[in-house]
Write a protein that holds these residues in place. Structure first.
Motif, mmCIF file in Angstrom:
data_model
loop_
_atom_site.group_PDB
_atom_site.id
_atom_site.type_symbol
_atom_site.label_atom_id
_atom_site.label_comp_id
_atom_site.label_asym_id
_atom_site.label_seq_id
_atom_site.Cartn_x
_atom_site.Cartn_y
_atom_site.Cartn_z
ATOM 1 N N GLY A 3 0.694 -1.212 0.043
ATOM 2 C CA GLY A 3 -0.045 -0.081 0.020
ATOM 3 C C GLY A 3 0.949 1.276 0.063
ATOM 4 O O GLY A 3 0.687 2.285 -0.664
ATOM 5 N N GLU A 33 -5.323 3.108 7.555
ATOM 6 C CA GLU A 33 -4.552 2.001 8.126
ATOM 7 C C GLU A 33 -5.500 1.780 9.710
ATOM 8 O O GLU A 33 -5.739 2.710 10.436
ATOM 9 C CB GLU A 33 -3.097 2.311 8.669
ATOM 10 C CG GLU A 33 -2.243 1.504 9.532
ATOM 11 C CD GLU A 33 -2.558 -0.158 9.143
ATOM 12 O OE1 GLU A 33 -2.164 -0.558 7.856
ATOM 13 O OE2 GLU A 33 -2.942 -0.588 10.198
ATOM 14 N N GLY A 40 2.181 -3.576 8.923
ATOM 15 C CA GLY A 40 1.482 -4.741 9.217
ATOM 16 C C GLY A 40 2.624 -5.736 9.279
ATOM 17 O O GLY A 40 3.022 -5.606 10.372
ATOM 18 N N PRO A 53 -9.661 2.070 10.851
ATOM 19 C CA PRO A 53 -10.098 0.863 10.272
ATOM 20 C C PRO A 53 -11.208 1.185 9.165
ATOM 21 O O PRO A 53 -12.396 1.712 9.298
ATOM 22 C CB PRO A 53 -10.716 -0.051 11.391
ATOM 23 C CG PRO A 53 -10.942 0.693 12.451
ATOM 24 C CD PRO A 53 -10.150 1.948 12.293
ATOM 25 N N CYS A 65 -4.592 -3.382 0.390
ATOM 26 C CA CYS A 65 -3.734 -4.540 0.846
ATOM 27 C C CYS A 65 -4.325 -5.152 2.131
ATOM 28 O O CYS A 65 -3.566 -6.026 2.761
ATOM 29 C CB CYS A 65 -2.383 -4.301 0.783
ATOM 30 S SG CYS A 65 -2.006 -3.158 2.185
ATOM 31 N N ILE A 66 -5.628 -5.054 2.458
ATOM 32 C CA ILE A 66 -5.958 -5.634 3.580
ATOM 33 C C ILE A 66 -5.906 -7.133 3.281
ATOM 34 O O ILE A 66 -6.480 -7.591 2.262
ATOM 35 C CB ILE A 66 -7.562 -5.062 3.748
ATOM 36 C CG1 ILE A 66 -7.515 -3.667 4.216
ATOM 37 C CG2 ILE A 66 -8.127 -5.915 5.000
ATOM 38 C CD1 ILE A 66 -8.961 -3.013 4.465
ATOM 39 N N ALA A 86 5.132 -14.147 1.388
ATOM 40 C CA ALA A 86 6.044 -14.010 2.496
ATOM 41 C C ALA A 86 7.446 -13.320 2.188
ATOM 42 O O ALA A 86 8.323 -13.348 2.940
ATOM 43 C CB ALA A 86 6.346 -15.229 3.322
ATOM 44 N N TRP A 87 7.485 -12.351 1.296
ATOM 45 C CA TRP A 87 8.485 -11.603 0.982
ATOM 46 C C TRP A 87 7.876 -10.039 0.704
ATOM 47 O O TRP A 87 6.974 -10.038 -0.151
ATOM 48 C CB TRP A 87 9.247 -11.971 -0.176
ATOM 49 C CG TRP A 87 10.095 -13.256 0.074
ATOM 50 C CD1 TRP A 87 9.789 -14.499 -0.483
ATOM 51 C CD2 TRP A 87 11.415 -13.486 0.899
ATOM 52 N NE1 TRP A 87 10.595 -15.351 0.212
ATOM 53 C CE2 TRP A 87 11.684 -14.759 0.857
ATOM 54 C CE3 TRP A 87 12.052 -12.601 1.552
ATOM 55 C CZ2 TRP A 87 12.790 -15.027 1.531
ATOM 56 C CZ3 TRP A 87 13.316 -13.038 2.126
ATOM 57 C CH2 TRP A 87 13.449 -14.324 1.937
HETATM 58 C C1 LIG Z 1 7.117 -14.187 10.462
HETATM 59 C C2 LIG Z 1 7.450 -13.583 9.109
HETATM 60 C C3 LIG Z 1 8.554 -13.469 8.537
HETATM 61 C C4 LIG Z 1 8.962 -12.806 7.516
HETATM 62 N N1 LIG Z 1 10.471 -12.635 7.117
HETATM 63 C C5 LIG Z 1 10.444 -11.835 5.701
HETATM 64 C C6 LIG Z 1 11.805 -11.554 5.603
HETATM 65 O O1 LIG Z 1 12.699 -11.898 5.986
HETATM 66 N N2 LIG Z 1 11.829 -10.612 4.439
HETATM 67 C C7 LIG Z 1 10.838 -10.268 3.610
HETATM 68 O O2 LIG Z 1 11.261 -9.491 2.917
HETATM 69 N N3 LIG Z 1 9.654 -10.521 4.019
HETATM 70 C C8 LIG Z 1 9.227 -11.553 5.017
HETATM 71 N N4 LIG Z 1 8.013 -11.657 5.584
HETATM 72 C C9 LIG Z 1 6.858 -11.167 4.719
HETATM 73 C C10 LIG Z 1 6.633 -9.634 4.603
HETATM 74 O O3 LIG Z 1 6.551 -9.259 6.015
HETATM 75 C C11 LIG Z 1 5.115 -9.702 3.866
HETATM 76 O O4 LIG Z 1 5.332 -10.090 2.552
HETATM 77 C C12 LIG Z 1 4.911 -8.067 3.657
HETATM 78 O O5 LIG Z 1 5.275 -7.308 4.628
HETATM 79 C C13 LIG Z 1 3.356 -8.082 3.115
HETATM 80 O O6 LIG Z 1 3.200 -6.783 2.826
HETATM 81 P P1 LIG Z 1 1.662 -6.336 2.383
HETATM 82 O O7 LIG Z 1 1.738 -5.165 1.666
HETATM 83 O O8 LIG Z 1 0.895 -7.406 1.689
HETATM 84 O O9 LIG Z 1 0.819 -5.989 3.583
HETATM 85 P P2 LIG Z 1 0.567 -6.479 5.172
HETATM 86 O O10 LIG Z 1 1.804 -6.381 5.861
HETATM 87 O O11 LIG Z 1 -0.153 -7.696 5.326
HETATM 88 O O12 LIG Z 1 -0.444 -5.354 5.740
HETATM 89 C C14 LIG Z 1 -1.670 -5.186 5.707
HETATM 90 C C15 LIG Z 1 -2.188 -4.066 6.400
HETATM 91 O O13 LIG Z 1 -3.694 -3.792 6.295
HETATM 92 C C16 LIG Z 1 -3.866 -3.273 7.809
HETATM 93 N N5 LIG Z 1 -5.438 -3.457 7.847
HETATM 94 C C17 LIG Z 1 -5.963 -4.881 8.290
HETATM 95 N N6 LIG Z 1 -7.322 -4.535 8.509
HETATM 96 C C18 LIG Z 1 -7.675 -3.358 8.002
HETATM 97 C C19 LIG Z 1 -8.628 -2.315 7.986
HETATM 98 N N7 LIG Z 1 -10.160 -3.006 8.351
HETATM 99 N N8 LIG Z 1 -8.623 -1.363 7.579
HETATM 100 C C20 LIG Z 1 -7.395 -0.829 7.283
HETATM 101 N N9 LIG Z 1 -6.188 -1.290 7.349
HETATM 102 C C21 LIG Z 1 -6.472 -2.792 7.714
HETATM 103 C C22 LIG Z 1 -3.115 -3.957 8.660
HETATM 104 O O14 LIG Z 1 -3.066 -3.539 9.775
HETATM 105 C C23 LIG Z 1 -1.561 -3.828 7.893
HETATM 106 O O15 LIG Z 1 -0.968 -2.699 8.027
HETATM 107 C C24 LIG Z 1 7.905 -12.063 6.628
HETATM 108 C C25 LIG Z 1 6.647 -12.103 7.364
HETATM 109 C C26 LIG Z 1 6.223 -12.718 8.566
HETATM 110 C C27 LIG Z 1 5.190 -13.088 9.096
#
Ligand SMILES: Cc1cc2nc3c(=O)[nH]c(=O)nc-3n(C[C@H](O)[C@H](O)[C@H](O)COP(=O)(O)OP(=O)(O)OC[C@H]3O[C@@H](n4cnc5c(N)ncnc54)[C@H](O)[C@@H]3O)c2cc1C
Lengths: 525, 206
Positions: free
Chosen positions: A63, A81, A88, A296, A328-329, A501-502
Motif C-alpha cells: 500500500g 490504516e 503490517g 479501520p 492490501c487488507i 512472505a516476501w
Molecule cells: C514471520 C514472518 C517473517 C517474514 N520474513 C520476511 C523476510 O525475512 N523478508 C521479507 O522481505 N519478508 C518477510 N516476510 C513477509 C513480509 O513481511 C510480507 O510479505 C509483507 O510485509 C506483506 O506486505 P503487504 O503489503 O502484503 O501487507 P501487510 O503487511 O499484510 O499489511 C496489511 C495492512 O492492512 C492493515 N489492515 C488490516 N485490516 C484493516 C482494515 N480493516 N482497515 C485498514 N487497514 C487494515 C493491517 O494493519 C496492515 O497494516 C515475513 C513475514 C512474516 C509474518
C-alpha cells in the motif's frame, strides 16, 4: 560387471540417504530464487483532471508503495490504516512497544537501546530483491549485512548422537567428506554420457577431493574445516574427530546442511540498521500526513467511476470517495467488511488460506553466543522452536536480542499455547543448544501472527504448498489480480503474488496494479 | 469529501483492560478485537470461522462470553474454532464483559448470507424436535436458555451441531445449557441430516 554407479542410481542413493523429498528439496532450493526484473523504473502518466483521488487501504508495504508512486505522479493519495502503526507484517519490537496479539497482549520491557530490537515479521533482505533495495536507496534507508549462516552455530537433534549438539561446520564438513568419497569411488567406473579425457578426469577428481577435503587416497578421514578441539595458533591445532555419516544421517536436520542457506536465504542477506521498520519509516516520512492511523476500513462500495469507502476514526464513522482504490487488507479480513465485490471475487478471496507463522525473542543478559565463537547466524534444532538467531548487530555490547523460535509453517503449535507454555517450551528447547540458556535470557516476547490484531495470519497461501498450483488455483488468482470491472479497485499485497512472505512480492504486486491502472488512464486520455 | 455517517458506541470500549496496558501509549488501546474476527458490526466472517454476532440476544451473548472465559467452551483440543475465541475471552473481567455486551448488543440484526443448499423439506421434519426450545421460527427462547438460530451463519450452526455430537461442546463440567444439546444433536444421524436441518433453519426469520 564393475560396481559403476549410473547417474540415476546415484540420485536414488542420494534420495534414500537423505530421505524422501531430499532431492525435491535440493531441486526446489535452486528454483527458490525467482528472477526479479530489474528494479522497475516506473513512470506514470499524470492524473486526468478530476480523477486524481486515490485511496489505499492498509499501510502494508504494498500500500505504501502505491501511495508513494502515485504521489510522485501527482495523484492525491490517502492511506487508511487500522492499526496505530504502519507496516503490517513488517514489525519491529522495541522497548515500550505493545504486541497486539488477541488474548495475549504484551508490553516490551527490553533495554531502550538502538540495537535492542526484534524483527517480529520480515527480517531479511536478499540481494536479488531489487525493487525493495531500490526503495531503500531512494528513501535513505541505511542497510547493513545480515548473517544467515554461521559455521560456528549449532545443530541439535535428539535422534542424532544422543542429542549432542554439534557445530554447523561439523555437520557440513563431514557430510561433504562422505559425499566426496562416494563421488571419488564411483567416478573411476562411472558411465558418463560424455567421456572425459585423462587430464579432465584429473581435474574433476581434484575438485572432488577439494570439495570434501579427502586425503591422498581419496578417502575422508575428517577435516580441520570442522574446527579444532584445541590449539592452532601457538600450539599445533588438534583437529576434531570425524563424525561418521551414519550418525549424522539419523538427523532430520541433515538436509539443512544443503538447503537452508541456498537461494533467497543465502548466507549473506541485508537488514536496515535499527530494525526492518526502517523501510516503512522511509515511506511514511515521505508520505507524511497522507497516512491516517487507527482508521479501520468498515465498508467498501464499488460505484460507477469510483469507490466509496467507510472507515472509523475516534469512534466516528466517516465515508470517503475516490477515483481509484488499492487494497492490501488481508483477504480473510476483507471478507468480514461489507462490500459489493462481484461474486467471482468473493469466491476467489475464499480460496486463499491463512498462514500461521510464529516467532519469539528474548533479551539476553549477556551476549553468551559471542563467548562461544558465534557472531550471527542461526542454530538449528529438530524441535518446534526450529531456530535460534544471533544478532549480527551490536557486536560486543552488553546485551542483545536473540530470536528464540521461528516456526513458519506449523505455527499453530505455539499459537494455541498460553504465554507461559510458549516461554517454557522456548527455554527447554533452547537449553539443548546452550546449556546456560535459561539463566542467560529474560523478558520474552512471542508473536503468533495468526492471532495478531488486524492480521490474523501470515502470508496468504494459494496452493496447498508452495509450488502446487492447479488450474483452479491459477484461475482464482488471475480473477483476483484483475481490477474490478470498471478498473477502480485492485487487490495488492504479497497475497497477490506467486511468492508469498516476501516484501519484494508485495511491492511487485503493487507495481503490477500500478502498471495496469496507468495503461487504463493513458488509454482514456 | 469526508462525511460523518454515524457515531459509534465503540468509544465505550476505551475502558476495557488493565491500566498497565493503558500506559503503553505507543499502541492504540481502544479494543476493537471483536470486529477483527467477527467482521464489521458483527456480520460474521467465514474466512476466520467467526460467526455473526449482529442482533444476538444480549443474555446469550453474555453467557457465551462467560462460558468461554470459564472454559466451558473452547477447551477441547479438537475444538479449533472455540480455542480461537477462548483466547479472546480468557482474561476478560466482569466489567469488560459488561462493556462489551453494551457495545456488541447494539449491532443491528443482519441475517448471514446463505451458503448451504441442502434439502430444507427434509430438514423441516427434523426441526420439529427443536422448536420447543428454539421456537417454531428459530427465534430463540430466553426462558429455555435457547438462542435464536434464524439468521445465524449456516456453516457455524453446522460446526456447533458437529461439536455437540463429538462432545467438543456440551460435556465440560458446569455446562448446564450446552449439555441439553448433546441428546438433541445425536438425533441428527449424519452430515446430510445436519445439512438439511440447517438448510431449513435458513428459511426461517428472514
Ligand atoms: C514471520 C514472518 C517473517 C517474514 N520474513 C520476511 C523476510 O525475512 N523478508 C521479507 O522481505 N519478508 C518477510 N516476510 C513477509 C513480509 O513481511 C510480507 O510479505 C509483507 O510485509 C506483506 O506486505 P503487504 O503489503 O502484503 O501487507 P501487510 O503487511 O499484510 O499489511 C496489511 C495492512 O492492512 C492493515 N489492515 C488490516 N485490516 C484493516 C482494515 N480493516 N482497515 C485498514 N487497514 C487494515 C493491517 O494493519 C496492515 O497494516 C515475513 C513475514 C512474516 C509474518
Amino acid at each position: 560387471m564393475s560396481n559403476s554407479v549410473s547417474r540415476r542410481e546415484f540420485m536414488h542413493l542420494l534420495g534414500s540417504t537423505f530421505g524422501a523429498g531430499a532431492l525435491v528439496h535440493m531441486g526446489a532450493a535452486l528454483s527458490l530464487m525467482p528472477n526479479t526484473a530489474t528494479a522497475a523504473s516506473l513512470s506514470f502518466a499524470a492524473p486526468s483532471p478530476g480523477k486524481e483521488k486515490v485511496l489505499v487501504l492498509g499501510a502494508g508495504i504494498s500500500g505504501l508503495t502505491v501511495a508513494w508512486e502515485l504521489t510522485k505522479a501527482g495523484y492525491d493519495c490517502t492511506v487508511l490504516e487500522a492499526s496505530n502503526r504502519a507496516g503490517g507484517r513488517v514489525m519491529t519490537v522495541r522497548s515500550g512497544d505493545v504486541v497486539d496479539e488477541i488474548g495475549n497482549r504484551q508490553v516490551c520491557e527490553w533495554d531502550d537501546e538502538p540495537h535492542m530490537y526484534f524483527n517480529a515479521g520480515a527480517a531479511r533482505i536478499p540481494s536479488t530483491h531489487r525493487n525493495l533495495l531500490a526503495y531503500c536507496k531512494e528513501l535513505g534507508v541505511e542497510l547493513e549485512m545480515f548473517i544467515n549462516e554461521s559455521k560456528t552455530a549449532y545443530v541439535q537433534d535428539d535422534a542424532m548422537m544422543g542429542g549432542q549438539r554439534i557445530r554447523n561446520g561439523e555437520m557440513s564438513t563431514n557430510v561433504r567428506g562422505f559425499l566426496a568419497e562416494l563421488f571419488a569411488k564411483s567416478y573411476t567406473n562411472a558411465q558418463l554420457d560424455e567421456p572425459f579425457s585423462d587430464s579432465e578426469s584429473e581435474k574433476i577428481l581434484g575438485l572432488i577431493s577439494q570439495f570434501g577435503d579427502l586425503n591422498e587416497n581419496m578417502l575422508y578421514k575428517g577435516s580441520y574445516r570442522a574446527g579444532y578441539v584445541s590449539g592452532g595458533f601457538l600450539d599445533h591445532g588438534v583437529q576434531k574427530d570425524m563424525i561418521a555419516f551414519k550418525k549424522l544421517m539419523q538427523s532430520q536436520m541433515l538436509r539443512l546442511s544443503f538447503t537452508a542457506n541456498e537461494g533467497e536465504t543465502g548466507p549473506m542477506l541485508m537488514q536496515p540498521v535499527g530494525g526492518m521498520d526502517g523501510v516503512i519509516k522511509g515511506f511514511t516520512r515521505a508520505l507524511g500526513e497522507k497516512v491516517i492511523y487507527k482508521a479501520p476500513v468498515m465498508g467498501l462500495t464499488l460505484k460507477e467511476g469510483g469507490v466509496e469507502v467507510s472507515y472509523e476514526r475516534d469512534g466516528v464513522r466517516q465515508s470517503i470517495d475516490a477515483d481509484f482504490c488499492f487494497n492490501c487488507i488481508p483477504s480473510h479480513l476483507m471478507s468480514g467488511i461489507p462490500n459489493n465485490f462481484p461474486s467471482e471475487y468473493l469466491q476467489a478471496m475464499k480460496y486463499i488460506r491463512r498462514g500461521e507463522a510464529y516467532k519469539s525473542a528474548f533479551q539476553a543478559k549477556q551476549r553468551f553466543w559471542e563467548d562461544d565463537d558465534i557472531y550471527g547466524g542461526i542454530s538449528w534444532i529438530n524441535a518446534p522452536i526450529q531456530q535460534i538467531w544471533y544478532p549480527p548487530h551490536g557486536i560486543h555490547k552488553d546485551k542483545g536480542i536473540v530470536l528464540a523460535a521461528y516456526n513458519f509453517g506449523g505455527g499453530m503449535h505455539f499459537t494455541r499455547m498460553t504465554q507461559e507454555q510458549r516461554v517454557e517450551a522456548a527455554l527447554a528447547q533452547g537449553e539443548k543448544l546452550h546449556p546456560n540458556y535459561r539463566e542467560m535470557v529474560e523478558k520474552p516476547i512471542t508473536i503468533a501472527w495468526h492471532r495478531m490484531n488486524h492480521m490474523l495470519g501470515c502470508s496468504g497461501r494459494w496452493g496447498n504448498n508452495g509450488g502446487d498450483w492447479s488450474m483452479e488455483t491459477q484461475s482464482f488468482f488471475n480473477r483476483l489480480q484483475q481490477a474490478t470491472p470498471g478498473g477502480r479497485h485492485y487487490f495488492i499485497g504479497d497475497q497477490m503474488s506467486y511468492h508469498g512472505a516476501w516484501q519484494e512480492s508485495a511491492i511487485a504486486s503493487a507495481h503490477w496494479a500500478l502498471a495496469d491502472m496507468d495503461q487504463r488512464v493513458r488509454a482514456q486520455a | 469529501m469526508i462525511k460523518v455517517v454515524g457515531l459509534s458506541v465503540s468509544l465505550l470500549m476505551a475502558t476495557i483492560g488493565s491500566s498497565a496496558f493503558a500506559q503503553a501509549n505507543s499502541e492504540y488501546y481502544n479494543d476493537h478485537y471483536c470486529t477483527t474476527c467477527h467482521g464489521v458490526d458483527g456480520i460474521g466472517n467465514e474466512e476466520v470461522s467467526a460467526p455473526r454476532l449482529a442482533g444476538m440476544e444480549v443474555w446469550y451473548l453474555q453467557r457465551q462470553l462467560e462460558s468461554f472465559r470459564a472454559g466451558i467452551r473452547g477447551t477441547h483440543k479438537m475444538d479449533l474454532q472455540g480455542i480461537e475465541m477462548r483466547a479472546m475471552a480468557e482474561d476478560l473481567s466482569d466489567a469488560s464483559i459488561k462493556d462489551i455486551v453494551a457495545w456488541v448488543g447494539t449491532w443491528e440484526f443482519k441475517p448471514a448470507p446463505i451458503t448451504f443448499a441442502g434439502d430444507a423439506e427434509a430438514g423441516k421434519a427434523l426441526y420439529t424436535a427443536c422448536a420447543s426450545c428454539h421456537g417454531a421460527q428459530a427465534q430463540g427462547n430466553e426462558a429455555m436458555g435457547a438462542p435464536a438460530l434464524a439468521g445465524q451463519n449456516d456453516w457455524y450452526l453446522a460446526t456447533q451441531l458437529h461439536n455437540f455430537k463429538k462432545a467438543y461442546r456440551g460435556r465440560q463440567p458446569g455446562d448446564r445449557f450446552g449439555s441439553q444439546m448433546i441428546v438433541m444433536a445425536s438425533m441428527l444421524v449424519d452430515d446430510t441430516a445436519i445439512e438439511n436441518i440447517v438448510s431449513y433453519i435458513n428459511t426461517l426469520g428472514r
